[in-house]
Design a protein around this motif. Sequence first.
Motif, mmCIF file in Angstrom:
data_model
loop_
_atom_site.group_PDB
_atom_site.id
_atom_site.type_symbol
_atom_site.label_atom_id
_atom_site.label_comp_id
_atom_site.label_asym_id
_atom_site.label_seq_id
_atom_site.Cartn_x
_atom_site.Cartn_y
_atom_site.Cartn_z
ATOM 1 N N GLU A 219 -52.991 32.945 -77.067
ATOM 2 C CA GLU A 219 -53.249 33.589 -75.773
ATOM 3 C C GLU A 219 -53.595 32.552 -74.703
ATOM 4 N N TYR A 223 -51.874 31.923 -70.952
ATOM 5 C CA TYR A 223 -52.589 32.290 -69.717
ATOM 6 C C TYR A 223 -53.492 31.191 -69.169
ATOM 7 N N PRO A 225 -56.821 29.920 -69.572
ATOM 8 C CA PRO A 225 -58.063 30.429 -68.977
ATOM 9 C C PRO A 225 -59.125 29.364 -68.700
ATOM 10 N N LYS A 249 -53.400 24.284 -63.336
ATOM 11 C CA LYS A 249 -53.061 25.585 -63.895
ATOM 12 C C LYS A 249 -51.709 26.107 -63.407
ATOM 13 N N LEU A 253 -48.595 26.892 -65.925
ATOM 14 C CA LEU A 253 -48.037 28.232 -66.114
ATOM 15 C C LEU A 253 -46.559 28.273 -65.746
#
Length: 298
Positions: A219, A223, A225, A249, A253
């Motif tokens: 995960e 994403y 995080p 980030k 992504l």
Amino acid sequence: MPNVEQYLKPEVIQTVARLDLRAKFIVEGFLSGLHASPYHGFSVEFSEHRRYTKGDDPRDIDWQVYAKTDRYYIKKYQAETNLTGYLVLDLSESMAYTYRQQLSKFDYAICLAASLAYMMIHQQDPVGLITFGNQIKNYLPARSKRGQLGNILAMLAKSQPSGTTEVSRNVQHIASMVKHRSLIMIFSDLLTDQKNVLDSLQRLRYAGHDVIVFHILDEAEVYFPFKGMVDLKEPEAGDSLVLDAEGMKADYLEAVNELRQTYQEKLQAMRADYVPLDTSMPFDKALIEYLSQRKARF
């Protein structure tokens, strides 16, 4: 006790210790959901029948039911032939990564592979298992006998992720190992050279095999995080890099999305199936893909 459909959720299935029960609960939860979904026609239990009517093929009559009821019934969903499948599992160290999910990528792959084996054996479809790291580790030829499920679960339970991986070389090896047309189901995070992987998958297709790639990421890998300065380590090579998470980030992504999109497009072009997954996702997406592929074969 959670209801049966909750066993499609990784956070629930991780509370079940035994692999055979994990597989059973996942499949039963999946089938329970099928009966209330547009995929009802994919039922793999083949236990539902309807009365024989004029125009039906007499060869579809279930004579065992006739012997018990003295009435003609046919099975609603009956495959005319069997599908031979091979579960191909990546044992690389990177598959052991987990951020906050209690199921690592490897655990998630094991649960999926066990569930698919459970489904195939109950459909009397021959299924085998191949595991690999930097070389082929284990090879279990496809069989459809009930005892095969125990053999597969035992091999899966003993498998552990470690070391480096050679996805492309091993996939090419598998293309030459498996002589008869089969459905090759690959479970990997594919954290290696993309072009080489695609070339090897193309070789599987040239050999006449159908292919489903279950691309399993954590995960957090999907994403991202993280916040602040993070120390990122490459699990197989051991390299480490300290970066500003928030500053990178957007680029990260974009790169992950591009990676997945490329796999999607290239595999679609070679008429193979690509299933992007992460460890927070319920297991039904992967099982639906398998059943879709099975239905398309017949």
